[in-house]
Design a protein around this motif. Structure first.
Motif, PDB file in Angstrom:
ATOM      1  N   MET A   1       3.569  -2.767 -26.599  1.00  0.00           N
ATOM      2  CA  MET A   1       3.971  -2.500 -25.405  1.00  0.00           C
ATOM      3  C   MET A   1       4.229  -4.166 -24.395  1.00  0.00           C
ATOM      4  N   ASN A   2       5.312  -4.159 -24.262  1.00  0.00           N
ATOM      5  CA  ASN A   2       5.549  -5.578 -23.573  1.00  0.00           C
ATOM      6  C   ASN A   2       5.984  -5.284 -22.061  1.00  0.00           C
ATOM      7  N   VAL A   3       5.043  -5.649 -21.184  1.00  0.00           N
ATOM      8  CA  VAL A   3       5.159  -5.087 -19.911  1.00  0.00           C
ATOM      9  C   VAL A   3       4.938  -6.388 -19.008  1.00  0.00           C
ATOM     10  N   THR A   4       5.595  -6.468 -17.970  1.00  0.00           N
ATOM     11  CA  THR A   4       5.664  -7.336 -17.034  1.00  0.00           C
ATOM     12  C   THR A   4       5.627  -6.683 -15.650  1.00  0.00           C
ATOM     13  N   LEU A   5       4.754  -6.865 -14.510  1.00  0.00           N
ATOM     14  CA  LEU A   5       4.847  -6.281 -13.370  1.00  0.00           C
ATOM     15  C   LEU A   5       4.769  -7.715 -12.305  1.00  0.00           C
ATOM     16  N   ARG A   6       5.408  -7.382 -11.283  1.00  0.00           N
ATOM     17  CA  ARG A   6       5.839  -8.291 -10.241  1.00  0.00           C
ATOM     18  C   ARG A   6       5.365  -7.516  -9.039  1.00  0.00           C
ATOM     19  N   VAL A   7       4.767  -8.419  -8.109  1.00  0.00           N
ATOM     20  CA  VAL A   7       4.309  -8.212  -6.654  1.00  0.00           C
ATOM     21  C   VAL A   7       5.163  -9.257  -5.878  1.00  0.00           C
ATOM     22  N   ASP A   8       5.886  -8.439  -4.811  1.00  0.00           N
ATOM     23  CA  ASP A   8       6.481  -9.537  -3.723  1.00  0.00           C
ATOM     24  C   ASP A   8       5.771 -10.341  -2.867  1.00  0.00           C
ATOM     25  N   ALA A   9       6.161 -11.555  -2.617  1.00  0.00           N
ATOM     26  CA  ALA A   9       5.331 -12.398  -1.848  1.00  0.00           C
ATOM     27  C   ALA A   9       5.415 -11.531  -0.198  1.00  0.00           C
ATOM     28  N   THR A  10       4.281 -11.952   0.526  1.00  0.00           N
ATOM     29  CA  THR A  10       4.249 -11.320   1.603  1.00  0.00           C
ATOM     30  C   THR A  10       4.337 -12.776   2.531  1.00  0.00           C
ATOM     31  N   PRO A  11       4.591 -12.570   3.849  1.00  0.00           N
ATOM     32  CA  PRO A  11       4.338 -13.869   4.768  1.00  0.00           C
ATOM     33  C   PRO A  11       3.218 -14.706   5.007  1.00  0.00           C
ATOM     34  N   SER A  12       2.076 -13.913   4.405  1.00  0.00           N
ATOM     35  CA  SER A  12       0.818 -14.697   3.969  1.00  0.00           C
ATOM     36  C   SER A  12       0.358 -14.797   2.543  1.00  0.00           C
ATOM     37  N   SER A  14       1.391 -15.206  -1.833  1.00  0.00           N
ATOM     38  CA  SER A  14       2.419 -15.768  -2.558  1.00  0.00           C
ATOM     39  C   SER A  14       2.757 -14.400  -3.768  1.00  0.00           C
ATOM     40  N   ALA A  15       3.794 -14.315  -4.482  1.00  0.00           N
ATOM     41  CA  ALA A  15       4.052 -13.576  -5.170  1.00  0.00           C
ATOM     42  C   ALA A  15       3.179 -13.237  -6.503  1.00  0.00           C
ATOM     43  N   LEU A  16       2.850 -12.172  -6.996  1.00  0.00           N
ATOM     44  CA  LEU A  16       2.228 -12.349  -8.300  1.00  0.00           C
ATOM     45  C   LEU A  16       2.913 -11.935  -9.529  1.00  0.00           C
ATOM     46  N   PHE A  17       2.596 -12.213 -10.388  1.00  0.00           N
ATOM     47  CA  PHE A  17       3.338 -12.039 -11.805  1.00  0.00           C
ATOM     48  C   PHE A  17       2.110 -11.444 -12.624  1.00  0.00           C
ATOM     49  N   LEU A  18       2.442 -10.322 -13.262  1.00  0.00           N
ATOM     50  CA  LEU A  18       1.300  -9.592 -14.171  1.00  0.00           C
ATOM     51  C   LEU A  18       1.773  -9.480 -15.486  1.00  0.00           C
ATOM     52  N   ARG A  19       1.169 -10.041 -16.513  1.00  0.00           N
ATOM     53  CA  ARG A  19       1.706  -9.557 -17.900  1.00  0.00           C
ATOM     54  C   ARG A  19       0.521  -9.861 -18.799  1.00  0.00           C
ATOM     55  N   PRO A  20       0.552  -9.215 -19.923  1.00  0.00           N
ATOM     56  CA  PRO A  20      -0.637  -9.297 -20.828  1.00  0.00           C
ATOM     57  C   PRO A  20      -0.933 -10.666 -21.200  1.00  0.00           C
ATOM     58  N   LEU A 121      -4.069  -4.669  -8.229  1.00  0.00           N
ATOM     59  CA  LEU A 121      -4.730  -3.412  -8.461  1.00  0.00           C
ATOM     60  C   LEU A 121      -3.835  -2.451  -8.094  1.00  0.00           C
ATOM     61  N   GLU A 122      -2.909  -2.538  -6.947  1.00  0.00           N
ATOM     62  CA  GLU A 122      -2.039  -1.538  -6.665  1.00  0.00           C
ATOM     63  C   GLU A 122      -0.812  -1.635  -7.576  1.00  0.00           C
ATOM     64  N   ALA A 123      -0.290  -2.783  -7.951  1.00  0.00           N
ATOM     65  CA  ALA A 123       0.705  -2.674  -8.934  1.00  0.00           C
ATOM     66  C   ALA A 123       0.211  -2.020 -10.362  1.00  0.00           C
ATOM     67  N   GLU A 156     -11.234  -0.282  -1.296  1.00  0.00           N
ATOM     68  CA  GLU A 156     -10.523   0.445  -0.053  1.00  0.00           C
ATOM     69  C   GLU A 156      -9.358  -0.037   0.423  1.00  0.00           C
ATOM     70  N   LYS A 157      -8.913  -1.298  -0.051  1.00  0.00           N
ATOM     71  CA  LYS A 157      -7.742  -1.724   0.403  1.00  0.00           C
ATOM     72  C   LYS A 157      -6.499  -1.056  -0.597  1.00  0.00           C
ATOM     73  N   ALA A 158      -6.821  -0.787  -1.898  1.00  0.00           N
ATOM     74  CA  ALA A 158      -6.075  -0.241  -2.895  1.00  0.00           C
ATOM     75  C   ALA A 158      -6.004   1.259  -3.014  1.00  0.00           C
ATOM     76  N   ARG A 159      -6.629   1.908  -1.584  1.00  0.00           N
ATOM     77  CA  ARG A 159      -6.656   3.263  -1.769  1.00  0.00           C
ATOM     78  C   ARG A 159      -7.327   4.137  -2.546  1.00  0.00           C
ATOM     79  N   TYR A 160      -8.577   3.537  -3.363  1.00  0.00           N
ATOM     80  CA  TYR A 160      -9.354   4.123  -4.069  1.00  0.00           C
ATOM     81  C   TYR A 160     -10.521   4.724  -3.079  1.00  0.00           C
TER      82      TYR A 160
END
Length: 187
Positions: A1-12, A14-20, A121-123, A156-160
């Motif tokens: 499985m080739n998976v890439t997840l991206r999380v957009d940047a916020t004003p405070s 940077s963007a995140l890039f998740l991959r195996p 974690l949310e991604a 808590e921030k990730a709603r667990y």
């Protein structure tokens, strides 16, 4: 499985890039594990290139079996892909039931306090519920020692939601917290 997840940047943040994880992560992994705080909470220790190669092989095997789906979390740069290693998130399928799995994470020292762990974690959580709903995934469990206050805040921030205190058992030398996130948790 080739998976890439991206999380957009916020004003405070940077963007995140998740991959195996891959072989290019050996040196950044060793560097991340030089941090005493990371070594306190994450195991097994990665102290050398050889340890890192072994750890990465464990991650590859996990993807091959589907039992341990671990992502290197990189800070994104200008939307062009990955930057510096910022952490790890993982989903572990620990039993025969497909209804639940366990998640875990760590954050590199330079990235702490910037929202990397809860955002990554949310991604992972959203991806897991989307991809594995068809096989019955309904719940993700997050475990940490009671004295790991930073992990409690990430949960808590990730709603667990906090579920219960668990008695000490390996790999936790102290009592632990169990946090749970269900597939139907409201956004």
């Amino acid at each position: 499985m080739n998976v890439t997840l991206r999380v957009d940047a916020t004003p405070s943040a940077s963007a995140l890039f998740l991959r195996p994880w891959n072989d290019g992560d050996v040196e950044p992994l060793v560097e991340a594990y030089r941090d005493p705080t990371l070594r306190r909470w994450a195991g097994p220790p990665v102290e050398s290139i050889e340890d890192a190669v072994e750890w990465l092989e464990l991650q590859r095997c996990g993807w091959a079996t589907g039992e341990r789906l671990s992502f290197a979390v990189h800070e994104g740069h200008s939307g062009t892909g990955e930057g510096r290693l910022a952490g790890n998130v993982v989903m572990k399928r620990t039993g025969p039931s497909h209804e639940s799995a366990e998640v875990g994470y760590w954050t590199a020292a330079h990235a702490r306090g910037q929202g990397v762990a809860p955002r990554a974690l949310e991604a992972l959580t959203s991806w897991a519920f989307d991809v594995f709903a068809g096989v019955g995934l309904k719940r993700l469990d997050l475990l940490h020692q009671v004295d790991n206050l930073a992990s409690c805040r990430v949960a808590e921030k990730a709603r667990y939601g906090f579920h219960q205190v668990l008695p000490a058992r390996p790999p936790f030398p102290r009592d632990g917290h169990l946090h749970i996130r269900r597939a139907d948790t409201p956004a």
